[in-house]
Design an enzyme around this catalytic site. Structure first.
Site, PDB file in Angstrom:
ATOM      1  N   GLY A   1     -54.860   8.078  21.356  1.00 42.06           N
ATOM      2  CA  GLY A   1     -54.729   6.860  22.149  1.00 42.06           C
ATOM      3  C   GLY A   1     -53.731   7.089  23.265  1.00 42.06           C
ATOM      4  O   GLY A   1     -52.880   7.985  23.163  1.00 42.06           O
TER       5      GLY A   1
ATOM      6  N   GLN B   1     -47.653   4.420  29.576  1.00 46.58           N
ATOM      7  CA  GLN B   1     -47.167   5.790  29.379  1.00 46.58           C
ATOM      8  C   GLN B   1     -47.349   6.656  30.617  1.00 46.58           C
ATOM      9  O   GLN B   1     -46.819   7.756  30.687  1.00 46.58           O
ATOM     10  CB  GLN B   1     -47.874   6.436  28.172  1.00 46.58           C
ATOM     11  CG  GLN B   1     -47.490   5.775  26.855  1.00 46.58           C
ATOM     12  CD  GLN B   1     -48.255   6.374  25.695  1.00 46.58           C
ATOM     13  OE1 GLN B   1     -49.396   6.004  25.448  1.00 46.58           O
ATOM     14  NE2 GLN B   1     -47.632   7.301  24.979  1.00 46.58           N
TER      15      GLN B   1
ATOM     16  N   CYS C   1     -46.029   9.766  18.655  1.00 45.62           N
ATOM     17  CA  CYS C   1     -46.278   9.143  19.958  1.00 45.62           C
ATOM     18  C   CYS C   1     -46.151  10.216  21.033  1.00 45.62           C
ATOM     19  O   CYS C   1     -45.220  11.024  20.990  1.00 45.62           O
ATOM     20  CB  CYS C   1     -45.259   8.029  20.184  1.00 45.62           C
ATOM     21  SG  CYS C   1     -45.435   7.224  21.787  1.00 45.62           S
ATOM     22  N   LEU C   2     -47.081  10.207  21.981  1.00 41.23           N
ATOM     23  CA  LEU C   2     -47.042  11.216  23.048  1.00 41.23           C
ATOM     24  C   LEU C   2     -45.811  11.056  23.934  1.00 41.23           C
ATOM     25  O   LEU C   2     -45.468  11.962  24.682  1.00 41.23           O
ATOM     26  CB  LEU C   2     -48.316  11.130  23.899  1.00 41.23           C
ATOM     27  CG  LEU C   2     -49.624  11.511  23.189  1.00 41.23           C
ATOM     28  CD1 LEU C   2     -50.814  11.238  24.091  1.00 41.23           C
ATOM     29  CD2 LEU C   2     -49.610  12.970  22.753  1.00 41.23           C
TER      30      LEU C   2
ATOM     31  N   HIS D   1     -50.662   0.460  17.775  1.00 37.97           N
ATOM     32  CA  HIS D   1     -49.643   1.288  18.434  1.00 37.97           C
ATOM     33  C   HIS D   1     -49.758   1.160  19.958  1.00 37.97           C
ATOM     34  O   HIS D   1     -48.770   0.954  20.653  1.00 37.97           O
ATOM     35  CB  HIS D   1     -49.827   2.743  17.980  1.00 37.97           C
ATOM     36  CG  HIS D   1     -48.930   3.740  18.633  1.00 37.97           C
ATOM     37  ND1 HIS D   1     -47.983   4.471  17.949  1.00 37.97           N
ATOM     38  CD2 HIS D   1     -48.832   4.155  19.932  1.00 37.97           C
ATOM     39  CE1 HIS D   1     -47.346   5.262  18.791  1.00 37.97           C
ATOM     40  NE2 HIS D   1     -47.849   5.098  20.006  1.00 37.97           N
ATOM     41  N   GLU D   2     -50.993   1.277  20.472  1.00 35.47           N
ATOM     42  CA  GLU D   2     -51.205   1.232  21.928  1.00 35.47           C
ATOM     43  C   GLU D   2     -50.901  -0.158  22.487  1.00 35.47           C
ATOM     44  O   GLU D   2     -50.327  -0.282  23.570  1.00 35.47           O
ATOM     45  CB  GLU D   2     -52.633   1.654  22.282  1.00 35.47           C
ATOM     46  CG  GLU D   2     -53.026   3.063  21.824  1.00 35.47           C
ATOM     47  CD  GLU D   2     -52.024   4.138  22.179  1.00 35.47           C
ATOM     48  OE1 GLU D   2     -51.358   4.028  23.224  1.00 35.47           O
ATOM     49  OE2 GLU D   2     -51.889   5.099  21.409  1.00 35.47           O
TER      50      GLU D   2
ATOM     51  N   HIS E   1     -47.341  -0.590  23.129  1.00 34.05           N
ATOM     52  CA  HIS E   1     -46.869   0.027  24.380  1.00 34.05           C
ATOM     53  C   HIS E   1     -46.940  -0.959  25.536  1.00 34.05           C
ATOM     54  O   HIS E   1     -46.090  -0.941  26.426  1.00 34.05           O
ATOM     55  CB  HIS E   1     -47.735   1.257  24.725  1.00 34.05           C
ATOM     56  CG  HIS E   1     -47.240   2.530  24.118  1.00 34.05           C
ATOM     57  ND1 HIS E   1     -45.961   3.021  24.330  1.00 34.05           N
ATOM     58  CD2 HIS E   1     -47.850   3.434  23.314  1.00 34.05           C
ATOM     59  CE1 HIS E   1     -45.823   4.168  23.679  1.00 34.05           C
ATOM     60  NE2 HIS E   1     -46.949   4.431  23.041  1.00 34.05           N
TER      61      HIS E   1
HETATM   62 ZN    ZN Z   1     -47.239   5.968  21.777  1.00 41.18          ZN
END
Ligand code: ZN
Length: 192
Positions: A71, A76, A117-118, A159-160, A163
Protein backbone atom coordinates in the site's frame (compact mmCIF):
# COMPACT_ATOMS: atom_id res chain seq x y z
CA UNK A 1 12.80 -28.99 -12.31
CA UNK A 2 15.84 -30.05 -14.47
CA UNK A 3 19.24 -28.96 -13.23
CA UNK A 4 19.93 -26.75 -16.24
CA UNK A 5 16.69 -24.94 -15.76
CA UNK A 6 17.50 -24.46 -12.11
CA UNK A 7 20.83 -22.85 -12.90
CA UNK A 8 19.30 -20.59 -15.48
CA UNK A 9 16.58 -19.73 -13.02
CA UNK A 10 19.08 -18.87 -10.34
CA UNK A 11 21.11 -16.66 -12.60
CA UNK A 12 18.04 -14.86 -13.84
CA UNK A 13 16.86 -14.49 -10.31
CA UNK A 14 20.19 -13.07 -9.15
CA UNK A 15 20.19 -10.54 -11.95
CA UNK A 16 16.60 -9.64 -11.15
CA UNK A 17 17.40 -9.39 -7.48
CA UNK A 18 20.18 -6.87 -8.04
CA UNK A 19 17.96 -4.88 -10.39
CA UNK A 20 15.03 -5.09 -8.03
CA UNK A 21 17.16 -3.96 -5.13
CA UNK A 22 18.31 -0.94 -7.12
CA UNK A 23 14.73 -0.14 -8.10
CA UNK A 24 13.64 -0.50 -4.48
CA UNK A 25 16.30 1.98 -3.35
CA UNK A 26 15.22 4.45 -6.03
CA UNK A 27 11.57 4.09 -5.04
CA UNK A 28 12.28 4.50 -1.32
CA UNK A 29 14.28 7.64 -2.10
CA UNK A 30 11.06 9.15 -3.47
CA UNK A 31 9.01 8.19 -0.40
CA UNK A 32 9.01 10.67 2.50
CA UNK A 33 10.75 9.28 5.55
CA UNK A 34 10.04 9.85 9.24
CA UNK A 35 10.35 12.49 10.77
CA UNK A 36 9.37 14.43 7.64
CA UNK A 37 6.63 16.79 8.93
CA UNK A 38 4.43 16.15 5.89
CA UNK A 39 3.75 12.66 7.30
CA UNK A 40 1.91 14.39 10.17
CA UNK A 41 -0.35 16.53 8.01
CA UNK A 42 -4.02 16.11 7.18
CA UNK A 43 -4.69 15.39 3.49
CA UNK A 44 -7.51 17.22 1.67
CA UNK A 45 -10.35 15.64 -0.30
CA UNK A 46 -9.76 15.24 -4.03
CA UNK A 47 -12.21 17.35 -6.03
CA UNK A 48 -10.98 16.97 -9.60
CA UNK A 49 -10.67 13.60 -11.32
CA UNK A 50 -8.45 14.48 -14.24
CA UNK A 51 -5.46 13.10 -16.13
CA UNK A 52 -3.13 14.57 -13.56
CA UNK A 53 -4.80 12.48 -10.84
CA UNK A 54 -4.60 9.37 -13.01
CA UNK A 55 -0.91 9.99 -13.68
CA UNK A 56 -0.34 10.32 -9.94
CA UNK A 57 -2.14 7.00 -9.34
CA UNK A 58 0.02 5.29 -11.97
CA UNK A 59 3.16 6.71 -10.39
CA UNK A 60 2.01 5.49 -6.97
CA UNK A 61 1.26 2.01 -8.30
CA UNK A 62 4.70 1.71 -9.82
CA UNK A 63 6.49 3.13 -6.77
CA UNK A 64 4.56 0.76 -4.52
CA UNK A 65 5.55 -2.22 -6.66
CA UNK A 66 9.18 -1.14 -6.88
CA UNK A 67 9.34 -0.57 -3.12
CA UNK A 68 7.82 -4.04 -2.52
CA UNK A 69 4.96 -2.44 -0.63
CA UNK A 70 1.33 -3.54 -0.34
CA UNK A 71 0.00 0.00 0.00
CA UNK A 72 1.08 3.60 -0.52
CA UNK A 73 -0.63 6.86 0.45
CA UNK A 74 -0.24 10.14 -1.46
CA UNK A 75 0.93 11.77 1.79
CA UNK A 76 4.03 9.58 1.60
CA UNK A 77 4.98 11.39 -1.61
CA UNK A 78 4.38 14.77 0.01
CA UNK A 79 1.06 15.15 -1.82
CA UNK A 80 -1.70 16.07 0.62
CA UNK A 81 -4.64 14.54 -1.21
CA UNK A 82 -6.94 11.88 0.18
CA UNK A 83 -5.81 9.01 -1.99
CA UNK A 84 -4.02 5.72 -1.60
CA UNK A 85 -3.26 2.61 -3.62
CA UNK A 86 -3.28 -0.89 -2.17
CA UNK A 87 -2.99 -4.52 -3.13
CA UNK A 88 -6.54 -5.90 -2.88
CA UNK A 89 -5.33 -9.50 -2.70
CA UNK A 90 -7.75 -10.25 -5.55
CA UNK A 91 -6.95 -11.97 -8.84
CA UNK A 92 -4.20 -10.55 -11.01
CA UNK A 93 -2.71 -8.79 -7.99
CA UNK A 94 -5.04 -5.88 -8.58
CA UNK A 95 -3.66 -2.66 -7.14
CA UNK A 96 -6.69 -0.50 -6.48
CA UNK A 97 -6.76 3.25 -6.04
CA UNK A 98 -9.10 4.63 -3.39
CA UNK A 99 -9.85 8.34 -3.52
CA UNK A 100 -11.60 10.10 -0.61
CA UNK A 101 -11.90 6.77 1.24
CA UNK A 102 -14.23 6.32 4.21
CA UNK A 103 -14.61 3.25 6.42
CA UNK A 104 -18.35 2.64 6.60
CA UNK A 105 -18.28 -0.63 8.58
CA UNK A 106 -15.78 -1.96 11.05
CA UNK A 107 -15.93 -5.30 12.87
CA UNK A 108 -15.72 -5.38 16.63
CA UNK A 109 -13.24 -8.25 16.21
CA UNK A 110 -9.72 -6.94 16.27
CA UNK A 111 -6.34 -8.45 15.64
CA UNK A 112 -2.85 -7.42 16.73
CA UNK A 113 -0.03 -8.01 14.27
CA UNK A 114 3.34 -6.51 13.38
CA UNK A 115 3.16 -3.71 10.83
CA UNK A 116 5.87 -2.04 8.83
CA UNK A 117 5.75 1.20 6.85
CA UNK A 118 7.66 2.41 3.80
CA UNK A 119 8.15 5.73 5.62
CA UNK A 120 9.57 4.13 8.78
CA UNK A 121 12.22 1.84 7.43
CA UNK A 122 13.52 -0.84 9.76
CA UNK A 123 10.51 -0.59 12.10
CA UNK A 124 8.12 -3.47 12.67
CA UNK A 125 5.69 -2.83 15.47
CA UNK A 126 2.47 -4.43 16.79
CA UNK A 127 -0.74 -2.60 15.85
CA UNK A 128 -4.33 -3.46 16.70
CA UNK A 129 -6.75 -3.22 13.76
CA UNK A 130 -10.32 -4.18 13.03
CA UNK A 131 -10.34 -7.61 11.42
CA UNK A 132 -12.94 -6.71 8.80
CA UNK A 133 -13.92 -3.41 7.26
CA UNK A 134 -16.04 -2.01 4.50
CA UNK A 135 -14.36 0.93 2.84
CA UNK A 136 -15.92 3.18 0.22
CA UNK A 137 -14.64 5.90 -2.03
CA UNK A 138 -13.95 6.57 -5.67
CA UNK A 139 -11.44 5.16 -8.09
CA UNK A 140 -9.11 7.31 -10.20
CA UNK A 141 -11.86 7.74 -12.81
CA UNK A 142 -14.26 9.13 -10.23
CA UNK A 143 -16.47 6.03 -10.10
CA UNK A 144 -17.90 4.92 -6.75
CA UNK A 145 -16.17 1.82 -5.42
CA UNK A 146 -16.40 -0.19 -2.22
CA UNK A 147 -14.41 -3.08 -0.81
CA UNK A 148 -15.18 -5.61 1.87
CA UNK A 149 -11.78 -6.42 3.30
CA UNK A 150 -10.48 -8.75 5.96
CA UNK A 151 -7.22 -9.72 7.60
CA UNK A 152 -4.16 -8.44 5.75
CA UNK A 153 -5.97 -6.28 3.22
CA UNK A 154 -8.20 -4.75 5.91
CA UNK A 155 -5.04 -3.99 7.88
CA UNK A 156 -3.37 -2.38 4.87
CA UNK A 157 -6.37 -0.17 4.09
CA UNK A 158 -6.61 1.01 7.72
CA UNK A 159 -2.87 1.75 7.71
CA UNK A 160 -3.10 3.80 4.48
CA UNK A 161 -6.19 5.68 5.65
CA UNK A 162 -4.27 6.61 8.81
CA UNK A 163 -1.58 8.21 6.60
CA UNK A 164 -4.20 10.58 5.16
CA UNK A 165 -4.83 11.81 8.71
CA UNK A 166 -1.16 12.10 9.65
CA UNK A 167 -1.30 9.01 11.88
CA UNK A 168 1.60 6.54 11.95
CA UNK A 169 2.03 3.03 13.36
CA UNK A 170 4.15 4.39 16.22
CA UNK A 171 1.01 6.25 17.40
CA UNK A 172 -0.97 3.02 17.55
CA UNK A 173 1.47 0.69 19.24
CA UNK A 174 2.31 0.06 22.89
CA UNK A 175 4.46 2.63 24.74
CA UNK A 176 7.25 0.06 24.96
CA UNK A 177 7.17 -0.80 21.24
CA UNK A 178 7.00 2.90 20.44
CA UNK A 179 10.18 3.58 22.43
CA UNK A 180 11.88 0.73 20.63
CA UNK A 181 10.73 2.02 17.22
CA UNK A 182 11.89 5.56 17.97
CA UNK A 183 15.29 4.23 18.98
CA UNK A 184 15.54 2.48 15.60
CA UNK A 185 14.49 5.68 13.79
CA UNK A 186 16.77 8.04 15.70
CA UNK A 187 19.32 9.41 13.23
CA UNK A 188 22.74 8.02 13.87
CA UNK A 189 25.34 10.56 14.84
CA UNK A 190 28.31 10.31 12.54
CA UNK A 191 31.55 11.70 13.87
CA UNK A 192 34.53 12.78 11.82
ZN1 ZN B 1 2.87 3.51 6.04
Amino acid sequence: MPAVGEIEGQIREQELDAERQARRRLALAQIRQYPDPVLRMQAKPVEVFDDELRRLVERMRSLMADASGVGLAATQLGILQRLFVFDTGEDDDEVAALVNPVITQRSDDVDVDDEGCLSLQGVLTPVERALRIRIEGRNERGENVSYELEDTTARTAQHELDHLDGVLIIDRTTPEARREALATLRPRVVLG
